[in-house]
Write a protein that holds these residues in place. Structure first.
Motif, PDB file in Angstrom:
ATOM      1  N   HIS A 127      41.974  28.323  44.159  1.00  0.00           N
ATOM      2  CA  HIS A 127      41.558  28.769  45.494  1.00  0.00           C
ATOM      3  C   HIS A 127      41.094  27.584  46.334  1.00  0.00           C
ATOM      4  CE1 HIS A 127      38.836  30.762  48.449  1.00  0.00           C
ATOM      5  NE2 HIS A 127      39.872  31.576  48.513  1.00  0.00           N
ATOM      6  N   ALA A 128      40.288  26.712  45.744  1.00  0.00           N
ATOM      7  CA  ALA A 128      39.788  25.536  46.460  1.00  0.00           C
ATOM      8  C   ALA A 128      40.924  24.607  46.884  1.00  0.00           C
ATOM      9  CB  ALA A 128      38.781  24.779  45.598  1.00  0.00           C
ATOM     10  N   ALA A 129      42.020  24.612  46.121  1.00  0.00           N
ATOM     11  CA  ALA A 129      43.176  23.779  46.456  1.00  0.00           C
ATOM     12  C   ALA A 129      44.092  24.441  47.484  1.00  0.00           C
ATOM     13  CB  ALA A 129      43.960  23.455  45.189  1.00  0.00           C
ATOM     14  N   GLY A 130      43.729  25.648  47.922  1.00  0.00           N
ATOM     15  CA  GLY A 130      44.499  26.318  48.963  1.00  0.00           C
ATOM     16  C   GLY A 130      45.507  27.342  48.472  1.00  0.00           C
ATOM     17  N   ALA A 131      45.531  27.623  47.181  1.00  0.00           N
ATOM     18  CA  ALA A 131      46.481  28.611  46.648  1.00  0.00           C
ATOM     19  C   ALA A 131      46.030  30.025  46.993  1.00  0.00           C
ATOM     20  CB  ALA A 131      46.599  28.463  45.134  1.00  0.00           C
ATOM     21  N   ALA A 132      47.001  30.875  47.292  1.00  0.00           N
ATOM     22  CA  ALA A 132      46.712  32.282  47.590  1.00  0.00           C
ATOM     23  C   ALA A 132      46.731  33.138  46.332  1.00  0.00           C
ATOM     24  CB  ALA A 132      47.726  32.814  48.592  1.00  0.00           C
ATOM     25  N   ALA A 133      47.262  32.586  45.223  1.00  0.00           N
ATOM     26  CA  ALA A 133      47.349  33.351  43.981  1.00  0.00           C
ATOM     27  C   ALA A 133      47.356  32.396  42.800  1.00  0.00           C
ATOM     28  CB  ALA A 133      48.603  34.220  43.975  1.00  0.00           C
ATOM     29  N   LEU A 134      47.057  32.949  41.635  1.00  0.00           N
ATOM     30  CA  LEU A 134      47.081  32.219  40.378  1.00  0.00           C
ATOM     31  C   LEU A 134      47.937  33.013  39.408  1.00  0.00           C
ATOM     32  CD1 LEU A 134      45.923  29.997  38.443  1.00  0.00           C
ATOM     33  CD2 LEU A 134      44.037  31.585  37.979  1.00  0.00           C
ATOM     34  N   GLY A 135      48.827  32.338  38.702  1.00  0.00           N
ATOM     35  CA  GLY A 135      49.699  33.026  37.760  1.00  0.00           C
ATOM     36  C   GLY A 135      49.358  32.696  36.326  1.00  0.00           C
ATOM     37  N   LEU A 136      49.901  33.515  35.424  1.00  0.00           N
ATOM     38  CA  LEU A 136      49.811  33.261  33.999  1.00  0.00           C
ATOM     39  C   LEU A 136      50.889  34.076  33.310  1.00  0.00           C
ATOM     40  CD1 LEU A 136      48.494  35.892  32.333  1.00  0.00           C
ATOM     41  CD2 LEU A 136      46.439  35.092  33.436  1.00  0.00           C
ATOM     42  N   HIS A 137      51.119  33.779  32.056  1.00  0.00           N
ATOM     43  CA  HIS A 137      52.063  34.522  31.224  1.00  0.00           C
ATOM     44  C   HIS A 137      51.390  34.862  29.911  1.00  0.00           C
ATOM     45  CE1 HIS A 137      55.014  32.911  34.071  1.00  0.00           C
ATOM     46  NE2 HIS A 137      55.802  33.893  33.662  1.00  0.00           N
ATOM     47  N   THR A 138      51.732  36.006  29.365  1.00  0.00           N
ATOM     48  CA  THR A 138      51.210  36.445  28.080  1.00  0.00           C
ATOM     49  C   THR A 138      52.261  37.347  27.439  1.00  0.00           C
ATOM     50  OG1 THR A 138      49.257  37.364  26.973  1.00  0.00           O
ATOM     51  CG2 THR A 138      49.944  38.443  29.017  1.00  0.00           C
ATOM     52  N   SER A 139      51.975  37.844  26.249  1.00  0.00           N
ATOM     53  CA  SER A 139      52.933  38.739  25.601  1.00  0.00           C
ATOM     54  C   SER A 139      52.195  39.918  24.977  1.00  0.00           C
ATOM     55  CB  SER A 139      53.749  37.990  24.541  1.00  0.00           C
ATOM     56  OG  SER A 139      52.935  37.626  23.455  1.00  0.00           O
ATOM     57  N   ALA A 140      52.945  40.893  24.513  1.00  0.00           N
ATOM     58  CA  ALA A 140      52.367  42.134  23.996  1.00  0.00           C
ATOM     59  C   ALA A 140      51.422  41.906  22.828  1.00  0.00           C
ATOM     60  CB  ALA A 140      53.489  43.092  23.585  1.00  0.00           C
ATOM     61  N   SER A 141      51.641  40.886  22.031  1.00  0.00           N
ATOM     62  CA  SER A 141      50.779  40.633  20.871  1.00  0.00           C
ATOM     63  C   SER A 141      49.387  40.150  21.261  1.00  0.00           C
ATOM     64  CB  SER A 141      51.429  39.598  19.950  1.00  0.00           C
ATOM     65  OG  SER A 141      52.588  40.126  19.360  1.00  0.00           O
ATOM     66  N   MET A 142      49.230  39.702  22.466  1.00  0.00           N
ATOM     67  CA  MET A 142      47.957  39.117  22.905  1.00  0.00           C
ATOM     68  C   MET A 142      47.079  40.174  23.571  1.00  0.00           C
ATOM     69  SD  MET A 142      49.427  35.480  24.182  1.00  0.00           S
ATOM     70  CE  MET A 142      50.351  34.453  23.046  1.00  0.00           C
ATOM     71  N   ARG A 143      46.658  41.150  22.789  1.00  0.00           N
ATOM     72  CA  ARG A 143      45.939  42.318  23.317  1.00  0.00           C
ATOM     73  C   ARG A 143      44.601  41.965  23.957  1.00  0.00           C
ATOM     74  NH1 ARG A 143      48.136  43.943  18.429  1.00  0.00           N
ATOM     75  NH2 ARG A 143      49.968  45.262  18.712  1.00  0.00           N
ATOM     76  N   ALA A 144      43.828  41.110  23.331  1.00  0.00           N
ATOM     77  CA  ALA A 144      42.528  40.736  23.901  1.00  0.00           C
ATOM     78  C   ALA A 144      42.723  40.035  25.239  1.00  0.00           C
ATOM     79  CB  ALA A 144      41.752  39.851  22.935  1.00  0.00           C
ATOM     80  N   ALA A 145      43.746  39.196  25.335  1.00  0.00           N
ATOM     81  CA  ALA A 145      44.034  38.513  26.596  1.00  0.00           C
ATOM     82  C   ALA A 145      44.400  39.526  27.677  1.00  0.00           C
ATOM     83  CB  ALA A 145      45.156  37.504  26.408  1.00  0.00           C
ATOM     84  N   HIS A 146      45.189  40.529  27.322  1.00  0.00           N
ATOM     85  CA  HIS A 146      45.558  41.570  28.298  1.00  0.00           C
ATOM     86  C   HIS A 146      44.313  42.237  28.867  1.00  0.00           C
ATOM     87  CE1 HIS A 146      50.014  42.237  28.069  1.00  0.00           C
ATOM     88  NE2 HIS A 146      49.844  41.413  27.056  1.00  0.00           N
ATOM     89  N   ARG A 147      43.357  42.573  27.993  1.00  0.00           N
ATOM     90  CA  ARG A 147      42.131  43.232  28.463  1.00  0.00           C
ATOM     91  C   ARG A 147      41.352  42.320  29.400  1.00  0.00           C
ATOM     92  NH1 ARG A 147      42.328  44.799  23.034  1.00  0.00           N
ATOM     93  NH2 ARG A 147      40.764  43.242  22.437  1.00  0.00           N
ATOM     94  N   LEU A 148      41.245  41.052  29.052  1.00  0.00           N
ATOM     95  CA  LEU A 148      40.536  40.093  29.900  1.00  0.00           C
ATOM     96  C   LEU A 148      41.207  39.983  31.260  1.00  0.00           C
ATOM     97  CD1 LEU A 148      38.523  37.768  30.495  1.00  0.00           C
ATOM     98  CD2 LEU A 148      40.152  36.242  29.347  1.00  0.00           C
ATOM     99  N   TYR A 149      42.504  39.787  31.265  1.00  0.00           N
ATOM    100  CA  TYR A 149      43.210  39.589  32.530  1.00  0.00           C
ATOM    101  C   TYR A 149      43.131  40.832  33.417  1.00  0.00           C
ATOM    102  CZ  TYR A 149      45.051  35.590  29.917  1.00  0.00           C
ATOM    103  OH  TYR A 149      45.171  34.447  29.170  1.00  0.00           O
ATOM    104  N   ALA A 150      43.237  42.003  32.825  1.00  0.00           N
ATOM    105  CA  ALA A 150      43.119  43.243  33.611  1.00  0.00           C
ATOM    106  C   ALA A 150      41.719  43.351  34.211  1.00  0.00           C
ATOM    107  CB  ALA A 150      43.435  44.454  32.739  1.00  0.00           C
ATOM    108  N   ARG A 151      40.703  43.061  33.423  1.00  0.00           N
ATOM    109  CA  ARG A 151      39.321  43.141  33.899  1.00  0.00           C
ATOM    110  C   ARG A 151      39.084  42.181  35.067  1.00  0.00           C
ATOM    111  NH1 ARG A 151      36.948  41.951  29.367  1.00  0.00           N
ATOM    112  NH2 ARG A 151      36.167  39.889  29.851  1.00  0.00           N
TER     113      ARG A 151
END
Length: 181
Positions: A127-151
């Motif tokens: 955000h400080a660098a001027g980006a309007a969005a931040l991306g990432l990639h994950t997969s179905a096996s990474m359940r804890a990551a999915h919960r974090l990203y959704a939250r």
């Protein structure tokens, strides 16, 4: 952590050059759990991709770490790639937005908010660098990551999905950051 014990205090900062080997070791240890939940070909693909990404990230991304405040022990790390960089070494088109990658938390530090703090730091920097969005990639096996990203408000971005040979679908996610402050 025992009941009533204060949460571990930690700081989030740029990794120092002398911490690169420790970041690599922590990342490989954190991702090793997927060997037990993925099919062998999917695990082989992920393990190879993580190792290759650690090499690419060395000069292409910001290395951000969380360290325990009392003794400086490494608790977690993440890489923040700038927009249009090849964070996935040719497997996916370079994204038009910054991308966080290789979020890793030491098994003993899980549940302390380290992963969330690292993701929030990536969002703050993007955000400080001027980006309007931040991306990432994950997969179905990474359940804890999915919960974090959704939250944290990340939403699916199927247009950013890709599937390396033999691997799980690598799902794209995006977090809207709003107008830079």
């Amino acid at each position: 952590m025992s009941e009533g014990a204060p949460p571990t205090a930690y700081a989030v900062r740029d990794a120092r050059a002398d911490e690169h080997a420790a970041v690599r070791a922590l990342t490989l240890a954190a991702y090793a759990e997927y060997a037990r939940v993925m099919t062998p070909p999917a695990w082989a693909g992920l393990d190879g991709a993580v190792r290759a990404a650690l090499d690419v990230a060395a000069g292409a991304a910001e290395r951000i770490v969380a360290v325990r405040a009392d003794d400086g022990a490494l608790l977690g790390s993440v890489f923040l790639f700038p927009a249009a960089s090849d964070a996935y070494t040719g497997h996916a088109a370079p994204p038009p937005i910054p991308e966080l990658r290789l979020l890793a938390v030491a098994p003993a530090a899980r549940g302390l908010g380290v992963g969330e703090a690292l993701v929030r730091e990536c969002a703050r920097r993007a955000h400080a660098a001027g980006a309007a969005a931040l991306g990432l990639h994950t997969s179905a096996s990474m359940r804890a990551a999915h919960r974090l990203y959704a939250r944290l408000g990340f939403v699916r971005d199927p247009a950013a999905d890709f599937r390396p040979d033999g691997a799980e679908l690598v799902e794209g996610y995006r977090l809207a950051l709003g107008a830079p402050g």
